[in-house]
Motif scaffolding. Structure first.
Motif, PDB file in Angstrom:
ATOM      1  N   ILE A  15      43.722  33.102  44.307  1.00 43.10           N
ATOM      2  CA  ILE A  15      42.807  34.254  44.336  1.00 43.10           C
ATOM      3  C   ILE A  15      41.709  34.094  43.284  1.00 43.10           C
ATOM      4  CG2 ILE A  15      42.683  36.765  43.894  1.00 43.10           C
ATOM      5  CD1 ILE A  15      44.014  35.940  46.592  1.00 43.10           C
ATOM      6  N   GLU A  16      42.123  33.720  42.069  1.00 42.95           N
ATOM      7  CA  GLU A  16      41.140  33.576  40.991  1.00 42.95           C
ATOM      8  C   GLU A  16      40.100  32.499  41.318  1.00 42.95           C
ATOM      9  OE1 GLU A  16      44.330  33.933  40.665  1.00 42.95           O
ATOM     10  OE2 GLU A  16      44.620  35.631  39.301  1.00 42.95           O
ATOM     11  N   LEU A  17      40.561  31.423  41.995  1.00 44.93           N
ATOM     12  CA  LEU A  17      39.673  30.291  42.277  1.00 44.93           C
ATOM     13  C   LEU A  17      38.720  30.552  43.436  1.00 44.93           C
ATOM     14  CD1 LEU A  17      42.189  27.323  41.894  1.00 44.93           C
ATOM     15  CD2 LEU A  17      40.319  27.918  40.342  1.00 44.93           C
ATOM     16  N   THR A  18      38.975  31.608  44.224  1.00 46.89           N
ATOM     17  CA  THR A  18      38.190  31.793  45.449  1.00 46.89           C
ATOM     18  C   THR A  18      37.462  33.128  45.527  1.00 46.89           C
ATOM     19  OG1 THR A  18      40.156  32.653  46.529  1.00 46.89           O
ATOM     20  CG2 THR A  18      39.694  30.304  46.833  1.00 46.89           C
ATOM     21  N   CYS A  19      38.112  34.221  45.115  1.00 45.28           N
ATOM     22  CA  CYS A  19      37.524  35.541  45.353  1.00 45.28           C
ATOM     23  C   CYS A  19      37.713  36.506  44.183  1.00 45.28           C
ATOM     24  CB  CYS A  19      38.104  36.140  46.638  1.00 45.28           C
ATOM     25  SG  CYS A  19      39.900  36.347  46.592  1.00 45.28           S
ATOM     26  N   GLY A  20      38.040  35.962  43.008  1.00 45.16           N
ATOM     27  CA  GLY A  20      38.255  36.828  41.837  1.00 45.16           C
ATOM     28  C   GLY A  20      37.016  37.631  41.451  1.00 45.16           C
ATOM     29  N   GLY A  21      35.848  37.019  41.619  1.00 47.55           N
ATOM     30  CA  GLY A  21      34.604  37.720  41.267  1.00 47.55           C
ATOM     31  C   GLY A  21      34.366  38.917  42.171  1.00 47.55           C
ATOM     32  N   THR A  22      34.691  38.745  43.446  1.00 50.17           N
ATOM     33  CA  THR A  22      34.519  39.847  44.405  1.00 50.17           C
ATOM     34  C   THR A  22      35.453  41.000  44.057  1.00 50.17           C
ATOM     35  OG1 THR A  22      33.860  38.296  46.128  1.00 50.17           O
ATOM     36  CG2 THR A  22      34.704  40.439  46.865  1.00 50.17           C
ATOM     37  N   LEU A  23      36.683  40.688  43.656  1.00 54.65           N
ATOM     38  CA  LEU A  23      37.629  41.747  43.282  1.00 54.65           C
ATOM     39  C   LEU A  23      37.115  42.514  42.058  1.00 54.65           C
ATOM     40  CD1 LEU A  23      41.000  39.852  43.845  1.00 54.65           C
ATOM     41  CD2 LEU A  23      39.938  41.567  45.335  1.00 54.65           C
ATOM     42  N   GLU A  61      45.739  41.073  34.900  1.00 58.99           N
ATOM     43  CA  GLU A  61      45.267  42.085  33.940  1.00 58.99           C
ATOM     44  C   GLU A  61      43.778  41.887  33.655  1.00 58.99           C
ATOM     45  OE1 GLU A  61      49.559  42.326  31.616  1.00 58.99           O
ATOM     46  OE2 GLU A  61      47.831  41.456  30.572  1.00 58.99           O
ATOM     47  N   ILE A  62      43.377  40.628  33.522  1.00 55.08           N
ATOM     48  CA  ILE A  62      41.966  40.341  33.240  1.00 55.08           C
ATOM     49  C   ILE A  62      41.084  40.784  34.415  1.00 55.08           C
ATOM     50  CG2 ILE A  62      40.288  38.477  32.832  1.00 55.08           C
ATOM     51  CD1 ILE A  62      42.642  36.980  31.377  1.00 55.08           C
ATOM     52  N   LEU A  63      41.563  40.529  35.651  1.00 58.89           N
ATOM     53  CA  LEU A  63      40.777  40.925  36.829  1.00 58.89           C
ATOM     54  C   LEU A  63      40.739  42.442  37.008  1.00 58.89           C
ATOM     55  CD1 LEU A  63      42.022  38.360  39.540  1.00 58.89           C
ATOM     56  CD2 LEU A  63      39.860  38.285  38.282  1.00 58.89           C
ATOM     57  N   GLY A  64      41.792  43.123  36.526  1.00 54.10           N
ATOM     58  CA  GLY A  64      41.859  44.581  36.703  1.00 54.10           C
ATOM     59  C   GLY A  64      42.635  45.008  37.939  1.00 54.10           C
ATOM     60  N   GLN A 141      41.249  47.906  58.232  1.00 57.35           N
ATOM     61  CA  GLN A 141      40.009  47.824  59.019  1.00 57.35           C
ATOM     62  C   GLN A 141      39.671  46.388  59.387  1.00 57.35           C
ATOM     63  OE1 GLN A 141      39.353  51.338  59.923  1.00 57.35           O
ATOM     64  NE2 GLN A 141      37.507  50.112  60.178  1.00 57.35           N
ATOM     65  N   GLN A 142      39.857  45.488  58.406  1.00 51.01           N
ATOM     66  CA  GLN A 142      39.406  44.109  58.632  1.00 51.01           C
ATOM     67  C   GLN A 142      40.132  43.150  57.708  1.00 51.01           C
ATOM     68  OE1 GLN A 142      37.190  43.474  61.026  1.00 51.01           O
ATOM     69  NE2 GLN A 142      37.091  41.273  60.701  1.00 51.01           N
ATOM     70  N   THR A 143      40.380  41.943  58.227  1.00 49.00           N
ATOM     71  CA  THR A 143      40.833  40.835  57.390  1.00 49.00           C
ATOM     72  C   THR A 143      39.645  39.886  57.227  1.00 49.00           C
ATOM     73  OG1 THR A 143      43.109  41.006  58.185  1.00 49.00           O
ATOM     74  CG2 THR A 143      42.457  38.907  57.219  1.00 49.00           C
ATOM     75  N   ILE A 144      39.324  39.546  55.994  1.00 51.64           N
ATOM     76  CA  ILE A 144      38.257  38.560  55.761  1.00 51.64           C
ATOM     77  C   ILE A 144      38.859  37.363  55.026  1.00 51.64           C
ATOM     78  CG2 ILE A 144      36.403  40.272  55.798  1.00 51.64           C
ATOM     79  CD1 ILE A 144      36.273  40.048  52.729  1.00 51.64           C
ATOM     80  N   TYR A 145      38.196  36.208  55.182  1.00 53.61           N
ATOM     81  CA  TYR A 145      38.798  34.952  54.734  1.00 53.61           C
ATOM     82  C   TYR A 145      37.961  34.266  53.661  1.00 53.61           C
ATOM     83  CZ  TYR A 145      41.336  35.748  59.028  1.00 53.61           C
ATOM     84  OH  TYR A 145      42.100  36.321  60.014  1.00 53.61           O
ATOM     85  N   PHE A 146      38.670  33.731  52.644  1.00 54.99           N
ATOM     86  CA  PHE A 146      38.016  32.880  51.648  1.00 54.99           C
ATOM     87  C   PHE A 146      38.421  31.440  51.918  1.00 54.99           C
ATOM     88  CE2 PHE A 146      41.801  34.938  49.769  1.00 54.99           C
ATOM     89  CZ  PHE A 146      42.607  33.847  49.500  1.00 54.99           C
ATOM     90  N   ASP A 165      31.834  35.699  34.155  1.00 60.52           N
ATOM     91  CA  ASP A 165      32.495  35.415  32.874  1.00 60.52           C
ATOM     92  C   ASP A 165      33.953  35.851  32.929  1.00 60.52           C
ATOM     93  OD1 ASP A 165      30.244  34.343  31.830  1.00 60.52           O
ATOM     94  OD2 ASP A 165      29.648  36.104  30.655  1.00 60.52           O
ATOM     95  N   ARG A 166      34.170  37.045  33.478  1.00 57.86           N
ATOM     96  CA  ARG A 166      35.536  37.560  33.535  1.00 57.86           C
ATOM     97  C   ARG A 166      36.370  36.750  34.539  1.00 57.86           C
ATOM     98  NH1 ARG A 166      37.404  43.035  34.691  1.00 57.86           N
ATOM     99  NH2 ARG A 166      35.268  43.785  34.692  1.00 57.86           N
ATOM    100  N   ARG A 167      35.729  36.353  35.636  1.00 55.96           N
ATOM    101  CA  ARG A 167      36.459  35.536  36.609  1.00 55.96           C
ATOM    102  C   ARG A 167      36.956  34.245  35.940  1.00 55.96           C
ATOM    103  NH1 ARG A 167      34.032  32.190  41.725  1.00 55.96           N
ATOM    104  NH2 ARG A 167      35.958  31.136  42.198  1.00 55.96           N
ATOM    105  N   PHE A 168      36.100  33.606  35.127  1.00 62.42           N
ATOM    106  CA  PHE A 168      36.527  32.367  34.473  1.00 62.42           C
ATOM    107  C   PHE A 168      37.556  32.614  33.378  1.00 62.42           C
ATOM    108  CE2 PHE A 168      33.821  29.793  36.993  1.00 62.42           C
ATOM    109  CZ  PHE A 168      34.402  28.537  36.903  1.00 62.42           C
TER     110      PHE A 168
END
Ligand SMILES: [Zn+2]
Length: 240
Positions: A15-23, A61-64, A141-146, A165-168
């Motif tokens: 998750i962190e490597l693909t879509c952490g920023g979006t979260l 925790e870092i991602l929230g 509603q929807q499944t989206i893919y990374f 920055d937070r994602r990294f």
């Protein structure tokens, strides 16, 4: 408490490597999210299931994240069977997400492919009342893919510049997995310094496509609604 978004990966750190920023960006907009890792990562070359669990908790925790669950579907041989499907159906019904994030079900790593298929099917079946589990039926509603290893042309890109920055920071919480010159563990593709540069490079490329510094791309089987196509392309490199 239902979450707005449920992000499911095969392994902690997917998750962190693909879509952490979006979260992170979704949380900034007031959407809650949970993370579910379908395996314990026990087959990883570096670290153990225990160290990875600690790292995953810290990263969440870092991602929230509102929560992070780890299932035990089998690392390096993720099992697609009715038992696991029913466990996922119940999890989706219990958390009632509006949106699901999952690995694109075509990838170099069979666990990613299987996880993508399992989540896609469970999200649909979760809406069928006559499949009985503890919680009432609910279909997101929807499944989206990374994308993980294989890249797929994105249906849309999310601007994650402010979240990078937070994602990294969350990625670096996986000390056992990524580049650490002091580590005596065997070298892997992921532990090379160039790997994290490639992850950043991918985000820069997706960002470039939408006129942002960093972006994360997603594939959706149906397109999102755009209310204003004129403003939707403002700030991009003209003439693509
Ligand atoms: Zn993975």
């Amino acid at each position: 408490m239902p979450v707005d978004v449920l992000a499911l990966g095969a392994h902690a750190d997917d998750i962190e490597l693909t879509c952490g920023g979006t979260l992170i960006a979704l949380k900034e907009r007031g959407h809650s999210f949970g993370i579910v890792d379908l395996t314990r990562g026990e087959m990883g070359t570096r670290g153990t299931a225990e160290t990875r669990a600690r790292e995953a908790k810290r990263a969440a925790e870092i991602l929230g994240a509102a929560f992070r669950d780890t299932l035990d579907f089998g690392d390096g041989g993720l099992r697609v069977d009715r038992e696991n499907e029913l466990a996922l159906i119940e999890l989706i019904r219990r958390e009632r997400p509006r949106l699901i994030l999952a690995p694109y079900p075509e990838d170099r790593h069979p666990d990613h492919r299987r996880a993508g298929e399992l989540v896609t099917d469970a999200a649909f079946y979760a809406g069928l009342r006559k499949i009985e589990t503890e919680s009432p039926a609910h279909r997101p509603q929807q499944t989206i893919y990374f994308s993980t290893a294989y890249i797929h042309a994105p249906t849309f890109v999310v601007d994650v510049t402010a979240a990078m920055d937070r994602r990294f920071e969350a990625i670096r919480a996986y000390k056992s997995q990524f580049h650490d010159p002091a580590s005596a563990e065997p070298k892997t593709l992921l532990s090379q310094e160039s790997f994290l540069k490639a992850i950043e490079g991918r985000a820069r490329h997706f960002g470039f496509l939408i006129g942002a510094e960093f972006g994360e791309g997603f594939v959706s089987k149906r397109p999102p609604r755009i209310d204003d196509p004129v403003s939707a392309f403002e700030g991009f490199e003209p003439g693509f």
